[in-house]
Design a protein around this motif. Structure first.
Motif, PDB file in Angstrom:
ATOM      1  N   GLN A   1      -8.973   1.547  21.354  1.00  0.00           N
ATOM      2  CA  GLN A   1      -7.715   1.287  20.342  1.00  0.00           C
ATOM      3  C   GLN A   1      -6.462   0.667  20.810  1.00  0.00           C
ATOM      4  N   ARG A   2      -6.395   0.547  22.328  1.00  0.00           N
ATOM      5  CA  ARG A   2      -5.256  -0.170  22.731  1.00  0.00           C
ATOM      6  C   ARG A   2      -5.310  -1.592  22.269  1.00  0.00           C
ATOM      7  N   TYR A   3      -6.432  -2.208  21.818  1.00  0.00           N
ATOM      8  CA  TYR A   3      -6.792  -3.568  21.538  1.00  0.00           C
ATOM      9  C   TYR A   3      -6.921  -3.262  19.920  1.00  0.00           C
ATOM     10  N   LEU A   4      -7.475  -2.457  19.410  1.00  0.00           N
ATOM     11  CA  LEU A   4      -8.134  -2.663  17.959  1.00  0.00           C
ATOM     12  C   LEU A   4      -8.164  -1.050  17.364  1.00  0.00           C
ATOM     13  N   GLU A   5      -7.653  -0.902  16.149  1.00  0.00           N
ATOM     14  CA  GLU A   5      -7.461   0.527  15.689  1.00  0.00           C
ATOM     15  C   GLU A   5      -7.696   0.313  14.138  1.00  0.00           C
ATOM     16  N   ARG A   6      -8.786   1.020  13.617  1.00  0.00           N
ATOM     17  CA  ARG A   6      -9.077   1.178  12.363  1.00  0.00           C
ATOM     18  C   ARG A   6      -8.545   2.514  11.588  1.00  0.00           C
ATOM     19  N   ILE A   7      -7.969   2.171  10.614  1.00  0.00           N
ATOM     20  CA  ILE A   7      -7.519   3.378   9.780  1.00  0.00           C
ATOM     21  C   ILE A   7      -8.181   3.330   8.334  1.00  0.00           C
ATOM     22  N   ASP A   8      -9.186   4.368   7.814  1.00  0.00           N
ATOM     23  CA  ASP A   8      -9.829   4.256   6.895  1.00  0.00           C
ATOM     24  C   ASP A   8     -10.001   5.607   6.334  1.00  0.00           C
ATOM     25  N   LYS A   9     -10.986   5.659   5.055  1.00  0.00           N
ATOM     26  CA  LYS A   9     -10.978   6.807   4.369  1.00  0.00           C
ATOM     27  C   LYS A   9     -11.842   7.720   5.039  1.00  0.00           C
ATOM     28  N   SER A  10     -11.838   8.746   5.451  1.00  0.00           N
ATOM     29  CA  SER A  10     -12.760   9.670   5.969  1.00  0.00           C
ATOM     30  C   SER A  10     -12.921  11.090   5.078  1.00  0.00           C
ATOM     31  N   SER A  11     -12.079  11.120   4.175  1.00  0.00           N
ATOM     32  CA  SER A  11     -12.239  12.206   3.225  1.00  0.00           C
ATOM     33  C   SER A  11     -11.368  11.887   1.789  1.00  0.00           C
ATOM     34  N   THR A  12     -11.597  12.532   0.583  1.00  0.00           N
ATOM     35  CA  THR A  12     -10.810  12.181  -0.562  1.00  0.00           C
ATOM     36  C   THR A  12      -9.384  12.567  -0.287  1.00  0.00           C
ATOM     37  N   GLU A  13      -8.900  13.358   0.454  1.00  0.00           N
ATOM     38  CA  GLU A  13      -7.420  13.395   0.828  1.00  0.00           C
ATOM     39  C   GLU A  13      -7.128  13.034   2.262  1.00  0.00           C
ATOM     40  N   THR A  14      -7.475  11.850   2.523  1.00  0.00           N
ATOM     41  CA  THR A  14      -6.970  11.340   3.859  1.00  0.00           C
ATOM     42  C   THR A  14      -5.491  10.787   3.758  1.00  0.00           C
ATOM     43  N   VAL A  15      -4.605  11.534   4.296  1.00  0.00           N
ATOM     44  CA  VAL A  15      -3.358  11.143   3.962  1.00  0.00           C
ATOM     45  C   VAL A  15      -3.203  10.296   5.261  1.00  0.00           C
ATOM     46  N   ILE A  16      -2.713   9.095   5.253  1.00  0.00           N
ATOM     47  CA  ILE A  16      -2.390   8.147   6.325  1.00  0.00           C
ATOM     48  C   ILE A  16      -0.806   8.204   6.965  1.00  0.00           C
ATOM     49  N   CYS A  17       0.001   8.468   5.940  1.00  0.00           N
ATOM     50  CA  CYS A  17       1.492   8.597   6.231  1.00  0.00           C
ATOM     51  C   CYS A  17       2.188   9.128   5.031  1.00  0.00           C
ATOM     52  N   ILE A  18       3.188   9.913   5.275  1.00  0.00           N
ATOM     53  CA  ILE A  18       4.435  10.115   4.394  1.00  0.00           C
ATOM     54  C   ILE A  18       5.644   9.207   4.065  1.00  0.00           C
ATOM     55  N   GLY A  19       5.488   8.580   2.998  1.00  0.00           N
ATOM     56  CA  GLY A  19       6.451   7.441   2.486  1.00  0.00           C
ATOM     57  C   GLY A  19       7.606   7.967   1.839  1.00  0.00           C
ATOM     58  N   GLN A  20       8.403   7.197   1.735  1.00  0.00           N
ATOM     59  CA  GLN A  20       9.821   7.393   1.122  1.00  0.00           C
ATOM     60  C   GLN A  20       9.871   6.330   0.032  1.00  0.00           C
ATOM     61  N   GLY A  21      10.029   6.808  -1.134  1.00  0.00           N
ATOM     62  CA  GLY A  21      10.272   5.839  -2.354  1.00  0.00           C
ATOM     63  C   GLY A  21      11.555   4.898  -2.243  1.00  0.00           C
ATOM     64  N   THR A  22      11.276   3.600  -2.322  1.00  0.00           N
ATOM     65  CA  THR A  22      12.563   2.865  -2.462  1.00  0.00           C
ATOM     66  C   THR A  22      12.822   2.339  -3.864  1.00  0.00           C
ATOM     67  N   SER A  23      12.177   2.735  -4.878  1.00  0.00           N
ATOM     68  CA  SER A  23      12.101   2.466  -6.265  1.00  0.00           C
ATOM     69  C   SER A  23      11.176   3.136  -6.959  1.00  0.00           C
ATOM     70  N   GLY A  24      11.058   3.063  -8.252  1.00  0.00           N
ATOM     71  CA  GLY A  24      10.154   3.868  -9.137  1.00  0.00           C
ATOM     72  C   GLY A  24       8.740   3.198  -8.841  1.00  0.00           C
TER      73      GLY A  24
ATOM     74  N   THR B   1       9.894   8.029  -6.778  1.00  0.00           N
ATOM     75  CA  THR B   1      11.071   8.305  -6.948  1.00  0.00           C
ATOM     76  C   THR B   1      11.976   7.554  -5.738  1.00  0.00           C
ATOM     77  N   SER B   2      13.059   6.898  -6.108  1.00  0.00           N
ATOM     78  CA  SER B   2      13.828   6.196  -5.175  1.00  0.00           C
ATOM     79  C   SER B   2      14.201   7.495  -4.377  1.00  0.00           C
ATOM     80  N   GLY B   3      14.151   7.453  -3.084  1.00  0.00           N
ATOM     81  CA  GLY B   3      14.575   8.579  -2.190  1.00  0.00           C
ATOM     82  C   GLY B   3      13.747   9.722  -2.114  1.00  0.00           C
ATOM     83  N   GLY B   4      12.572   9.857  -2.827  1.00  0.00           N
ATOM     84  CA  GLY B   4      11.693  10.862  -2.864  1.00  0.00           C
ATOM     85  C   GLY B   4      10.607  10.619  -1.789  1.00  0.00           C
ATOM     86  N   CYS B   5       9.876  11.762  -1.279  1.00  0.00           N
ATOM     87  CA  CYS B   5       8.754  11.858  -0.298  1.00  0.00           C
ATOM     88  C   CYS B   5       7.477  11.748  -1.073  1.00  0.00           C
TER      89      CYS B   5
END
Length: 374
Positions: free
Chosen positions: A265-288, A352-356
């Motif tokens: 993974q120093r050279y290559l990293e795969r992020i994919d679906k391992s289950s229905t609820e695989t959350v890859i990050c928490i994002g912030q809304g910048t608009s609707g 939502t703008s500013g929402g998580c």
């Protein structure tokens, strides 16, 4: 103690009889990690990490008709502790390889990873490459070290004696007392490869360098039989690829799977679906309709990586309505470094703008591939 260091220590302590010293300068030599998966049809160079298994690459140059596949398999030599090998199969035979033709498979090593070789000094170390090979075609092949910094070559031939039979091969190379690597660099220092076909530009000498260092490119693959590339459906399987200091091939160094994965993974990293609820990050809304989030990598990368996303629609954001997800129509990774990158999603609804908002990959074919290959 950091997470990776702690996991490393725990992994070693949980492995009965396993005490890696990392004598093997190859990564994933047991062909156990395959994040990209199979390469089903190759007619040109296949980049590092995409040639069937992680860290390995395929060079094809000067072909006329050659085509091959590269696949991780479970056919292995009995009683050696391996789970996987790499199958290399000729799908279309070569009919007229050009004078500058190349067909070879191998791995690149960072310059800073080569410090123990002591090249450029009177104490330059001998090295030995060993591996298990099973080929449907017998004959002469060539193993080579290519010093990319100084454009020098060191090659030795080996023979496959019995078709469709696992055989262990080893070749020993002299150390280079003349040329030192830049040990502060993470660029390509050396390629360790097996040649299966070569044009006259790399073979007209009729012999290899014989395990010594040389700048004569015509000796790189001298004496090589090109039968593998000219035979339809010919196969080669390889595992236990080990490059170590010394003039003797020792037993293959079995690295715990989790440590081998981290090294890849120093050279290559795969992020994919391992289950229905695989959350890859928490994002912030910048608009609707848009989100910014941060993807933290499992391992620090060799350099600031590039990224490939399977399709924007494979990524979803959780809306303000419980259990409701919205697909993106635009997705990119940007503004990052060796440890993380920003994920930008657009074309969504219910943000939502500013929402998580939780972000997930919601398609079995979906992935984000982060590459920092040599």
């Amino acid at each position: 103690m950091g997470i990776i260091t702690r996991n490393f220590a725990n992994s070693l302590s949980n492995q009965q009889g396993v005490n890696p010293t990392f004598k093997n300068l190859m990564i994933n030599g047991d062909m156990g990690i395959s994040q990209w998966g199979a390469k089903t049809s190759a007619t040109a160079d296949v980049a590092n990490g995409q040639a069937g298994v992680d860290r390995f690459n395929l060079r094809i140059e000067g072909r006329t008709s050659y085509e091959c596949s590269l696949t991780q398999t479970t056919d292995v030599p009995a009683g050696q502790g391996f789970r996987n090998s790499l199958e290399w199969k000729t799908l279309a035979a070569e009919t007229s390889l050009g004078s500058s033709g190349i067909i070879r498979y191998g791995q690149r090593i960072e310059k800073q990873m080569l410090r123990t070789l002591n090249y450029g000094t009177a104490s330059a170390e001998q090295t030995t490459l060993s591996f298990w090979i099973k080929s449907s075609v017998t004959g002469t092949f060539v193993a080579e070290l290519w010093d990319r910094e100084h454009s020098k070559y060191n090659s030795q031939s080996f023979t496959v004696s019995s078709a469709d039979t696992w055989e262990k091969k080893s070749v020993t190379f002299a150390g280079n007392t003349s040329d030192a690597f830049d040990l502060t660099s993470n660029d390509n220092g050396m390629e360790v490869s097996i040649w299966t076909a070569a044009g006259t530009s790399f073979s007209s000498s009729g012999s290899t360098t014989g395990g010594a260092w040389d700048s004569d490119a015509t000796k790189r693959a001298g004496g090589l039989s090109n039968a593998f590339s000219t035979t339809n459906n010919a196969t080669i399987e390889i595992t236990g690829y080990q490059f170590e200091i010394g003039n003797t091939a020792t037993d293959f160094e079995q690295i715990p799977f989790d440590i081998s994965l981290r090294r890849c993974q120093r050279y290559l990293e795969r992020i994919d679906k391992s289950s229905t609820e695989t959350v890859i990050c928490i994002g912030q809304g910048t608009s609707g309709s848009s989100i910014f989030g941060r993807i933290n990598f499992a391992t620090e990368k060799r350099v600031v990586p590039s990224a490939t996303i399977s399709d924007a629609s494979h990524i979803q954001g959780l809306t303000g309505t419980a259990g409701a997800w919205s697909n993106a129509s635009g997705a990119s990774l940007q503004a990052g470094d060796e440890r993380q990158m920003r994920l930008a999603l657009t074309g969504m609804s219910g943000m939502t703008s500013g929402g998580c908002h939780e972000v997930r990959i919601n398609d079995s074919n979906g992935y984000i591939m982060v590459a920092a290959e040599i």
